[in-house]
Enzyme design. Sequence first.
Site, PDB file in Angstrom:
ATOM      1  N   ASN A 185       3.955 -19.009  26.824  1.00  0.00           N
ATOM      2  CA  ASN A 185       5.362 -18.678  26.576  1.00  0.00           C
ATOM      3  C   ASN A 185       5.747 -17.345  27.203  1.00  0.00           C
ATOM      4  O   ASN A 185       4.887 -16.524  27.542  1.00  0.00           O
ATOM      5  CB  ASN A 185       5.623 -18.584  25.055  1.00  0.00           C
ATOM      6  N   HIS A 186       7.044 -17.122  27.318  1.00  0.00           N
ATOM      7  CA  HIS A 186       7.589 -15.819  27.673  1.00  0.00           C
ATOM      8  C   HIS A 186       8.588 -15.447  26.585  1.00  0.00           C
ATOM      9  O   HIS A 186       9.185 -16.324  25.963  1.00  0.00           O
ATOM     10  CB  HIS A 186       8.292 -15.867  29.034  1.00  0.00           C
ATOM     11  N   ALA A 187       8.740 -14.157  26.347  1.00  0.00           N
ATOM     12  CA  ALA A 187       9.608 -13.694  25.260  1.00  0.00           C
ATOM     13  C   ALA A 187      11.075 -13.983  25.578  1.00  0.00           C
ATOM     14  O   ALA A 187      11.656 -13.392  26.487  1.00  0.00           O
ATOM     15  CB  ALA A 187       9.406 -12.205  25.023  1.00  0.00           C
TER      16      ALA A 187
END
Length: 209
Positions: free
Chosen positions: A83-85
């Site tokens: 994931n990425h924030a």
Amino acid sequence: MTISENKIYPRTGDTQTVYLKSVITNDRIQIGDYTMYNDFVHDPREFEKNNVLYHYPVNGDRLQIGRFCSIACGAKFLFTSANHARCSLSTYPFPIFFEEWGLDVKEITNAWDNKGDIVIGNDVWIGFEAVILSGVTIGDGAIIGTRAVVTKNVPPYTIVGGVPAKPIRKRFSDDVISKLLKLQWWNWPESRIKKNIAMIQSGRIEDLN
């Protein structure tokens, strides 16, 4: 000791199918007895490397799979570090490159949204090249369709498919599902399961004994 204890290949001469419990070394991956994985592309013994992705120790997240599950070739379990924030103004993972940007290495997990463990129940069938995302729980007896991308929890004995995966139908009536969840046949002793295999395959819950 169960039939599957320390046994890698369930079928004589078939090196494409393994009992997963016997090939896992990572203590953050827990696999139940008899759960099997088939792979006709790669060595199925490399499931940990090829199918459990972005599973870095820094998060402490776990993969838990119950008993008697059937996992088809190419199924993937995609963990939090993929994931990425999304709350950030940028999806660029600055904390991963802490040396480049003078950031604190202790903040590296801020690079992604932490979704948590993947939990798969018992007697779950995961189809060819399906993808299960972090934070998802799949209930007992569920079926995950070919190349489905599972982003949300799946109720017991529910068939899902598509991208993202959506419920298609329940496998049985609510009454039968309730009875199966109470019976938990997958936890029976081997001797009782052997005696009931024909009844289990018949689909007639009233014949189980």
